[in-house]
Design an enzyme around this catalytic site. Structure first.
Site, PDB file in Angstrom:
ATOM      1  N   LYS A 146     -10.127  -1.910 -10.732  1.00 52.65           N
ATOM      2  CA  LYS A 146      -8.895  -2.180 -11.503  1.00 52.65           C
ATOM      3  C   LYS A 146      -7.894  -2.796 -10.531  1.00 52.65           C
ATOM      4  O   LYS A 146      -7.177  -2.086  -9.823  1.00 52.65           O
ATOM      5  CB  LYS A 146      -8.364  -0.864 -12.078  1.00 52.65           C
ATOM      6  CG  LYS A 146      -7.642  -0.976 -13.401  1.00 52.65           C
ATOM      7  CD  LYS A 146      -6.439  -1.878 -13.394  1.00 52.65           C
ATOM      8  CE  LYS A 146      -5.193  -1.205 -12.886  1.00 52.65           C
ATOM      9  NZ  LYS A 146      -4.058  -2.155 -12.678  1.00 52.65           N
ATOM     10  N   GLU A 183      -4.894   5.816   0.038  1.00 54.57           N
ATOM     11  CA  GLU A 183      -4.124   5.057   1.029  1.00 54.57           C
ATOM     12  C   GLU A 183      -2.774   4.789   0.374  1.00 54.57           C
ATOM     13  O   GLU A 183      -2.688   3.983  -0.553  1.00 54.57           O
ATOM     14  CB  GLU A 183      -4.797   3.708   1.349  1.00 54.57           C
ATOM     15  CG  GLU A 183      -6.248   3.795   1.799  1.00 54.57           C
ATOM     16  CD  GLU A 183      -6.403   4.267   3.227  1.00 54.57           C
ATOM     17  OE1 GLU A 183      -5.386   4.576   3.867  1.00 54.57           O
ATOM     18  OE2 GLU A 183      -7.542   4.346   3.692  1.00 54.57           O
ATOM     19  N   CYS A 226       1.692  -2.286   3.948  1.00 53.52           N
ATOM     20  CA  CYS A 226       1.934  -0.841   4.111  1.00 53.52           C
ATOM     21  C   CYS A 226       2.135  -0.472   5.571  1.00 53.52           C
ATOM     22  O   CYS A 226       2.770   0.524   5.881  1.00 53.52           O
ATOM     23  CB  CYS A 226       0.764  -0.067   3.533  1.00 53.52           C
ATOM     24  SG  CYS A 226      -0.811  -0.580   4.233  1.00 53.52           S
ATOM     25  N   GLU A 244      10.624   4.013   1.327  1.00 52.74           N
ATOM     26  CA  GLU A 244       9.849   2.788   1.528  1.00 52.74           C
ATOM     27  C   GLU A 244      10.466   1.657   0.701  1.00 52.74           C
ATOM     28  O   GLU A 244      10.631   1.790  -0.511  1.00 52.74           O
ATOM     29  CB  GLU A 244       8.389   2.999   1.087  1.00 52.74           C
ATOM     30  CG  GLU A 244       7.517   1.802   1.381  1.00 52.74           C
ATOM     31  CD  GLU A 244       6.086   1.959   0.885  1.00 52.74           C
ATOM     32  OE1 GLU A 244       5.885   2.468  -0.236  1.00 52.74           O
ATOM     33  OE2 GLU A 244       5.169   1.544   1.614  1.00 52.74           O
TER      34      GLU A 244
HETATM   35  P1  NAD Z   1       1.362   1.035  -7.451  1.00 50.37           P
HETATM   36  O1  NAD Z   1       1.095   2.456  -7.106  1.00 50.37           O
HETATM   37  O2  NAD Z   1       2.476   0.717  -8.349  1.00 50.37           O
HETATM   38  O3  NAD Z   1       0.075   0.371  -8.121  1.00 50.37           O
HETATM   39  C1  NAD Z   1      -1.183   0.350  -7.484  1.00 50.37           C
HETATM   40  C2  NAD Z   1      -2.268   0.287  -8.532  1.00 50.37           C
HETATM   41  O4  NAD Z   1      -2.257   1.497  -9.282  1.00 50.37           O
HETATM   42  C3  NAD Z   1      -2.114  -0.849  -9.539  1.00 50.37           C
HETATM   43  O5  NAD Z   1      -3.387  -1.377  -9.823  1.00 50.37           O
HETATM   44  C4  NAD Z   1      -1.544  -0.141 -10.754  1.00 50.37           C
HETATM   45  O6  NAD Z   1      -1.837  -0.776 -11.989  1.00 50.37           O
HETATM   46  C5  NAD Z   1      -2.239   1.191 -10.666  1.00 50.37           C
HETATM   47  N1  NAD Z   1      -1.542   2.283 -11.351  1.00 50.37           N
HETATM   48  C6  NAD Z   1      -0.204   2.448 -11.517  1.00 50.37           C
HETATM   49  N2  NAD Z   1       0.038   3.579 -12.205  1.00 50.37           N
HETATM   50  C7  NAD Z   1      -1.156   4.147 -12.480  1.00 50.37           C
HETATM   51  C8  NAD Z   1      -1.566   5.326 -13.165  1.00 50.37           C
HETATM   52  N3  NAD Z   1      -0.686   6.173 -13.725  1.00 50.37           N
HETATM   53  N4  NAD Z   1      -2.884   5.597 -13.255  1.00 50.37           N
HETATM   54  C9  NAD Z   1      -3.791   4.779 -12.680  1.00 50.37           C
HETATM   55  N5  NAD Z   1      -3.477   3.635 -12.044  1.00 50.37           N
HETATM   56  C10 NAD Z   1      -2.165   3.330 -11.924  1.00 50.37           C
HETATM   57  O7  NAD Z   1       1.505   0.292  -6.049  1.00 50.37           O
HETATM   58  P2  NAD Z   1       1.878  -1.243  -5.802  1.00 50.37           P
HETATM   59  O8  NAD Z   1       3.333  -1.414  -6.091  1.00 50.37           O
HETATM   60  O9  NAD Z   1       0.880  -2.095  -6.467  1.00 50.37           O
HETATM   61  O10 NAD Z   1       1.625  -1.374  -4.225  1.00 50.37           O
HETATM   62  C11 NAD Z   1       2.571  -1.093  -3.249  1.00 50.37           C
HETATM   63  C12 NAD Z   1       2.330   0.295  -2.639  1.00 50.37           C
HETATM   64  O11 NAD Z   1       1.022   0.353  -2.086  1.00 50.37           O
HETATM   65  C13 NAD Z   1       3.265   0.578  -1.488  1.00 50.37           C
HETATM   66  O12 NAD Z   1       3.704   1.917  -1.599  1.00 50.37           O
HETATM   67  C14 NAD Z   1       2.382   0.429  -0.250  1.00 50.37           C
HETATM   68  O13 NAD Z   1       2.772   1.147   0.878  1.00 50.37           O
HETATM   69  C15 NAD Z   1       1.070   0.916  -0.778  1.00 50.37           C
HETATM   70  N6  NAD Z   1      -0.029   0.418   0.051  1.00 50.37           N
HETATM   71  C16 NAD Z   1      -0.667   1.288   0.901  1.00 50.37           C
HETATM   72  C17 NAD Z   1      -1.693   0.826   1.731  1.00 50.37           C
HETATM   73  C18 NAD Z   1      -2.411   1.746   2.691  1.00 50.37           C
HETATM   74  O14 NAD Z   1      -3.446   1.343   3.219  1.00 50.37           O
HETATM   75  N7  NAD Z   1      -1.920   2.951   2.919  1.00 50.37           N
HETATM   76  C19 NAD Z   1      -2.065  -0.518   1.667  1.00 50.37           C
HETATM   77  C20 NAD Z   1      -1.384  -1.378   0.803  1.00 50.37           C
HETATM   78  C21 NAD Z   1      -0.369  -0.895  -0.022  1.00 50.37           C
END
Ligand code: NAD
Length: 490
Positions: free
Chosen positions: A185, A261, A295, A394
């Site tokens: 997804k 992550e 991140c 963040e």
């Molecule tokens: P997000 O959590 O909004 O979304 C990530 C994914 O989760 C998307 O595909 C989204 O559709 C899905 N999602 C959202 N709500 C959901 C739910 N209730 N159930 C299931 N799936 C759901 O994150 P984002 O805004 O896309 O990405 C940015 C975040 O990702 C930042 O916090 C960043 O630090 C983190 N990040 C972490 C790493 C790491 O390796 N630690 C790497 C990249 C990004």
């Protein structure tokens, strides 16, 4: 659909789901628009999946667990993974352009980092699975124990928008290497390269049903349906910490295995004995590369007071030289933020910084020449302490704070004063201090005199609220395989 950017004719694609080896629309025909963050224009449509599409994809993945994929040896799976990596490289230009259209990141970055690293993820895990052994323990003359490795089953891979193909392949490669099947997804904001990847997997010889892809949103949509589905055995999730909490509670009902992550607010600790020019060159990258939407970016910069003024002066001067603009222009260093909503969110932190008493040394606004698209100048803020929200939360954009410190113990305390624990960078030429401080920083990934230098064999992941578990090398296989111990009495 085509879009014209900086004289480059680039074809965006409409995105369908990929289920059981076929591209398919949603059952009800529902779609949503894919927006180009560099222009605000519509790039194309994306099929909007929900419970029904996820269920079809999970059924296909379950069936495929028993098909030809099950009979393949690790060696043969490794060969398929190698071909996927090769095909990504063959289609590098196309994938890089799609990634840049979707994300707004500079094309040179997609070309030099995102796409080659995505290919390398497959090449790396192809070789790793062929060399991977298991444990054996002899209990004197009483018994011999050995473990066998099996797939976990159907794994849901849920990804964010900042490094779409790189992070998806970081999960998909070990997931397939270990013999699992999957439903992916991708983030709703960046669906294109994942859509092409499904075709690449098919072309490389992945049997139908092994790799499935459902587009859609998170809550009440494809994401939630995947985390709640009783036939999904595990979820590997990269995204925000708050989303991780929601997924954990959804997945608890069927007790799924989880790998997380999550977010970070990473400290960058600069001692006065470090080589300032090298520090500044790398800190520019660790602050603003990919518009600060990584991140691992170091968004809290702590500088030893004796070097503070010099660092600030040089860092601000270098930051002012960064060209913000069209991602397809080779001179661009900082592209567009991912969406209007994210632009507003990052901007709101800049306004908050002013209310909290911070000084904006550079940036803090949209460049005057760029009135369309979600562009923001790289922003440096001083004068805020660790109690301020701008220093604690963040922001995930091109915004950093700089704070002076006097003592080693003081900066360790400041660095650890957060509920995040993803990464940290230390700058010093004193080896003993580097080792001493690194051992006390609460982060899963700690760099000394560098940043973002990766060896895929090493553990990758965060502590505290930045993640659960580690990926990379054998750590990925701990998540993507089930071990059974077999004890034979002698
Ligand atoms: P997000 O959590 O909004 O979304 C990530 C994914 O989760 C998307 O595909 C989204 O559709 C899905 N999602 C959202 N709500 C959901 C739910 N209730 N159930 C299931 N799936 C759901 O994150 P984002 O805004 O896309 O990405 C940015 C975040 O990702 C930042 O916090 C960043 O630090 C983190 N990040 C972490 C790493 C790491 O390796 N630690 C790497 C990249 C990004």
């Amino acid at each position: 659909m085509a879009t014209q950017t900086a004289g480059t004719k680039v074809k965006a694609i409409d995105c369908l789901h990929f289920i059981d080896g076929q591209y398919v629309p949603s059952r009800n025909g529902k779609t949503f628009a894919n927006i180009n963050p560099a222009t605000g224009e519509v790039l194309g449509t994306v099929a909007e999946g929900g419970r029904e599409e996820v269920d079809l994809a999970v059924q296909a993945a379950r069936k495929a667990l028993k098909g030809p994929w099950k009979k393949m040896t690790a060696h043969d799976r490794g060969a398929v993974l190698r071909r996927i990596g090769d095909l990504i490289l063959e289609r590098k230009d196309e994938l890089a352009m799609l990634e840049t259209l979707d994300t707004g990141k500079p094309l040179w970055l997609s070309n030099s980092v995102d796409i080659p690293r995505a290919a390398y993820n497959f090449h790396f895990f192809a070789d790793y699975i062929r060399a991977l052994g298991t444990e054996a323990f002899q209990q004197d003359d009483v018994a011999i124990n050995y473990s066998i490795r099996r797939p976990v089953g159907v794994v849901g891979l849920i990804n964010p928008w900042n490094l779409p193909l790189l992070l998806l392949t970081w999960k998909l490669a070990p997931c397939l290497a270990a013999g699992n099947t999957t439903v992916m997804k991708p983030a709703e904001l960046t669906p294109m390269t994942a859509t092409v990847l499904a075709e690449i997997c098919r072309d490389a010889g992945v049997p139908d049903g092994v790799v499935n892809l459902v587009h859609g949103f998170g809550p009440d949509s494809a994401g939630a349906a995947l985390t709640e589905h009783p036939d999904v055995n595990a979820i590997s999730f990269t995204g925000e910490t708050t989303t991780g909490k929601i997924i954990m509670s959804a997945a608890a009902k069927t007790l799924k295995r989880l790998s997380y992550e999550l977010g970070g607010k990473n400290p960058n600790i600069i001692f006065a004995d470090s080589d300032l020019d090298e520090v500044i060159e790398t800190t520019i990258k660790s602050s603003f590369i990919n518009q600060g939407e990584v991140c691992l970016c170091g968004s809290r910069i702590y500088v030893e007071r004796t070097a503070y003024d010099q660092f600030v002066e040089k860092f601000v001067a270098k930051t002012k030289q960064l060209t913000v603009g069209d991602p397809f222009d080779p001179n661009t260093k900082v592209g567009a933020l991912i969406s209007e909503e994210h632009f507003d969110r990052v901007n709101s932190y800049i306004q908050l910084a002013k209310q909290e008493g911070g000084q904006i040394l550079t940036g803090g606004k949209r460049p005057e020449s760029l009135q369309q698209g979600y562009y923001l100048e790289p922003t440096i803020i001083t004068g805020l302490d660790n109690s301020c929200r701008v220093v604690r939360e963040e922001i995930f954009g091109p915004v950093v704070t700089i704070t002076p410190f006097d003592r080693e113990e003081e900066v360790i305390e400041l660095a650890n004063d957060t509920h995040y624990g993803l990464s940290a960078s230390l700058w010093t030429n004193d080896l003993r201090r580097a080792h001493r401080v690194a051992g006390q920083i609460e982060a899963g990934i700690i760099w000394v005199n560098t940043w973002f230098l990766r060896d895929l064999r090493t553990p990758f992941g965060g502590m505290k609220q930045s993640g659960i578990g580690r990926e990379g090398g054998m750590h990925s296989f701990e998540f993507y395989s089930e071990l059974s111990n077999i004890c034979i009495k002698l």
